[in-house]
Design a protein around this motif. Structure first.
Motif, short mmCIF file in Angstrom:
data_model
loop_
_atom_site.label_atom_id
_atom_site.label_comp_id
_atom_site.label_asym_id
_atom_site.label_seq_id
_atom_site.Cartn_x
_atom_site.Cartn_y
_atom_site.Cartn_z
N SER A 149 23.05 44.91 34.31
CA SER A 149 24.00 45.10 33.21
C SER A 149 25.34 44.44 33.52
N ARG A 150 25.79 44.60 34.77
CA ARG A 150 27.06 43.99 35.17
C ARG A 150 26.97 42.47 35.15
N ASP A 151 25.83 41.93 35.62
CA ASP A 151 25.65 40.47 35.60
C ASP A 151 25.64 39.94 34.18
N LEU A 152 24.95 40.65 33.29
CA LEU A 152 24.88 40.21 31.89
C LEU A 152 26.24 40.28 31.23
N HIS A 153 26.98 41.36 31.52
CA HIS A 153 28.29 41.53 30.88
C HIS A 153 29.31 40.53 31.43
N ASP A 154 29.39 40.44 32.75
CA ASP A 154 30.40 39.57 33.36
C ASP A 154 30.06 38.10 33.25
N GLY A 155 28.76 37.80 33.25
CA GLY A 155 28.34 36.40 33.21
C GLY A 155 27.97 35.93 31.83
N VAL A 156 26.88 36.45 31.30
CA VAL A 156 26.34 35.97 30.03
C VAL A 156 27.26 36.28 28.87
N THR A 157 27.67 37.53 28.73
CA THR A 157 28.47 37.93 27.57
C THR A 157 29.81 37.20 27.54
N GLN A 158 30.50 37.15 28.66
CA GLN A 158 31.80 36.49 28.69
C GLN A 158 31.68 34.99 28.42
N GLU A 159 30.64 34.38 28.98
CA GLU A 159 30.45 32.94 28.76
C GLU A 159 30.13 32.65 27.30
N LEU A 160 29.27 33.46 26.70
CA LEU A 160 28.94 33.30 25.29
C LEU A 160 30.17 33.48 24.40
N LEU A 161 30.99 34.46 24.75
CA LEU A 161 32.20 34.69 23.95
C LEU A 161 33.15 33.51 24.03
N ASN A 162 33.30 32.93 25.22
CA ASN A 162 34.16 31.76 25.37
C ASN A 162 33.65 30.58 24.56
N VAL A 163 32.33 30.33 24.61
CA VAL A 163 31.74 29.23 23.84
C VAL A 163 31.91 29.48 22.35
N LEU A 164 31.71 30.72 21.92
CA LEU A 164 31.85 31.06 20.50
C LEU A 164 33.27 30.79 20.01
N LEU A 165 34.27 31.19 20.80
CA LEU A 165 35.66 30.96 20.41
C LEU A 165 35.98 29.47 20.34
N GLU A 166 35.45 28.71 21.29
CA GLU A 166 35.68 27.27 21.27
C GLU A 166 35.06 26.62 20.04
N MET A 167 33.82 27.05 19.72
CA MET A 167 33.13 26.45 18.58
C MET A 167 33.81 26.80 17.26
N ARG A 168 34.44 27.97 17.17
CA ARG A 168 35.15 28.33 15.95
C ARG A 168 36.36 27.43 15.69
N SER A 186 31.60 22.53 25.76
CA SER A 186 30.78 23.65 25.28
C SER A 186 29.34 23.47 25.72
N GLU A 187 28.87 22.22 25.69
CA GLU A 187 27.50 21.94 26.13
C GLU A 187 27.34 22.24 27.62
N GLU A 188 28.34 21.90 28.42
CA GLU A 188 28.29 22.21 29.85
C GLU A 188 28.28 23.72 30.08
N SER A 189 29.08 24.44 29.28
CA SER A 189 29.12 25.89 29.41
C SER A 189 27.77 26.50 29.07
N LEU A 190 27.13 26.00 28.02
CA LEU A 190 25.81 26.50 27.63
C LEU A 190 24.75 26.17 28.68
N SER A 191 24.87 25.02 29.32
CA SER A 191 23.93 24.65 30.38
C SER A 191 24.07 25.59 31.57
N ARG A 192 25.33 25.89 31.95
CA ARG A 192 25.56 26.84 33.03
C ARG A 192 25.00 28.21 32.68
N LEU A 193 25.21 28.59 31.42
CA LEU A 193 24.72 29.88 30.95
C LEU A 193 23.20 29.94 31.00
N LEU A 194 22.55 28.84 30.62
CA LEU A 194 21.09 28.77 30.66
C LEU A 194 20.59 28.92 32.10
#
Length: 343
Positions: A149-168, A186-194
């Motif tokens: 849960s901590r990994d998903l919140h600190d890693g995945v969720t935060q990274e997705l939120l940053n990408v979402l804000l950038e894309m807006r 944004s593409e680099e961020s999504l690759s890291r997230l993947l």
């Protein structure tokens, strides 16, 4: 309450007890026994008008040195002792009991002898063991869920939120060059997230273990370990049979995975040796395994660093498929985890 009433109550308790209770003298004659003992012990060889003898029931006791027949008989012990004894029952079976023996009337050489079926004792111990095991498993599961849960919140969720804000913000960028630069970031961020999600998935359960078997899964895991932790895994895999029972493969994978993780976290090493060998002698078919490092090591009797559930989990996993796992370590001498799994 008068003495007569008290005697009646004590006698009722004596006969209704679930324990077998016998009073015997120094010669082994049974002076008196409660109803449960009379209903359980064999009485086929007795003249009811005569005293019964405990030796006719007793088939030997079990002491720390092994089975004892008549030497060192408990009848001649003055202090209270507990031991395992074999008694013959009415059904003609020889049954083990947990026995307590204590001299209560030294003047008349009278002792009390109580018996409890060993099976019931073992059943109680097994229930308590299962409770403790369940508690530790639940604790380990909750700890793992918190980590994920901590990994998903600190890693995945935060990274997705940053990408979402950038894309807006893309719709407000008129300069094509700036937009392309933002899209590349944004593409680099999504690759890291993947990659991050893929690593979590591999930790939980690698697809290669189900699709290709233990050898392929381990080799893939060793490459991942080297990439993530900078630890080189020298592996010797001598496995002729490509696939085994899925449960056996899972146990082997998890034990080796846990041993390497422990080395990465606590041993302070940059190299771990893993040996896996399939042994088939016709009568015995098993896989032996060994994970060894030359790191800090520890005293095996000391309180483990961390939760200690890693070593406990390896042992429980191995025993679940009839295997064994042992740990050999000493401060400054490294650690060796080894054992075997029948296949």
């Amino acid at each position: 309450m008068n003495n007569s009433s008290l005697v009646t109550l004590l006698e009722a308790m004596f006969h209704q007890s679930k324990e077998m209770i016998l009073f015997v003298n120094n010669d082994g004659e049974i002076v008196y026994m409660n109803a449960h003992a009379a209903a359980t012990l064999d009485d086929t060889n007795y003249d009811k008008s005569q005293f019964q003898h405990i030796c006719t029931h007793c088939q030997g006791m079990y002491a720390s040195g092994g089975r004892v027949e008549c030497n060192n008989c408990y009848l001649h012990v003055d202090e209270k002792v507990s031991f395992q004894v074999y008694m013959r029952t009415r059904e003609g079976d020889v049954v083990p009991f947990i026995a307590n023996f204590q001299r209560i009337d030294p003047e008349n050489d009278i002792s009390v002898f109580t018996l409890n079926p060993l099976a019931e004792q073992l059943k109680t111990q097994e229930i308590e063991h299962q409770k403790r095991l369940t508690q530790r498993i639940i604790h380990a599961q909750e700890g793992e869920r918190k980590r994920i849960s901590r990994d998903l919140h600190d890693g995945v969720t935060q990274e997705l939120l940053n990408v979402l804000l950038e894309m807006r913000l893309f719709k407000y960028i008129e300069d094509r060059g700036e937009l392309n630069e933002k899209m590349m970031k944004s593409e680099e961020s999504l690759s890291r997230l993947l990659d991050y999600v893929r690593n979590i998935s591999v930790e939980l359960r690698p697809a290669s273990l189900d699709d290709l078997g233990i050898e392929a899964a381990l080799k893939t895991h060793f490459k991942w370990i080297e990439k993530q932790y900078g630890i080189t895994v020298n592996c010797e895999l001598d496995i002729r049979q490509k696939r085994f029972n899925p449960e056996v493969e899972t146990v082997l994978y998890r034990i080796i995975q846990e041993a390497i993780f422990n080395a990465a976290k606590y041993a302070e090493v940059d190299m771990v040796d893993v040996r896996l060998e399939e042994v088939d002698s016709g009568m015995d078919h098993h896989i032996s395994f060994e994970i060894e490092d030359s790191g800090l090591g520890f005293r095996t009797g000391d309180t483990p660093v961390g939760t200690g559930l890693g070593l406990f989990g390896m042992s429980e996993r191995a025993s679940s498929v009839g295997g064994t796992v042992s740990v050999d370590s000493a401060p400054g001498k490294g650690t060796r985890v080894f054992g075997s799994i029948p296949v």
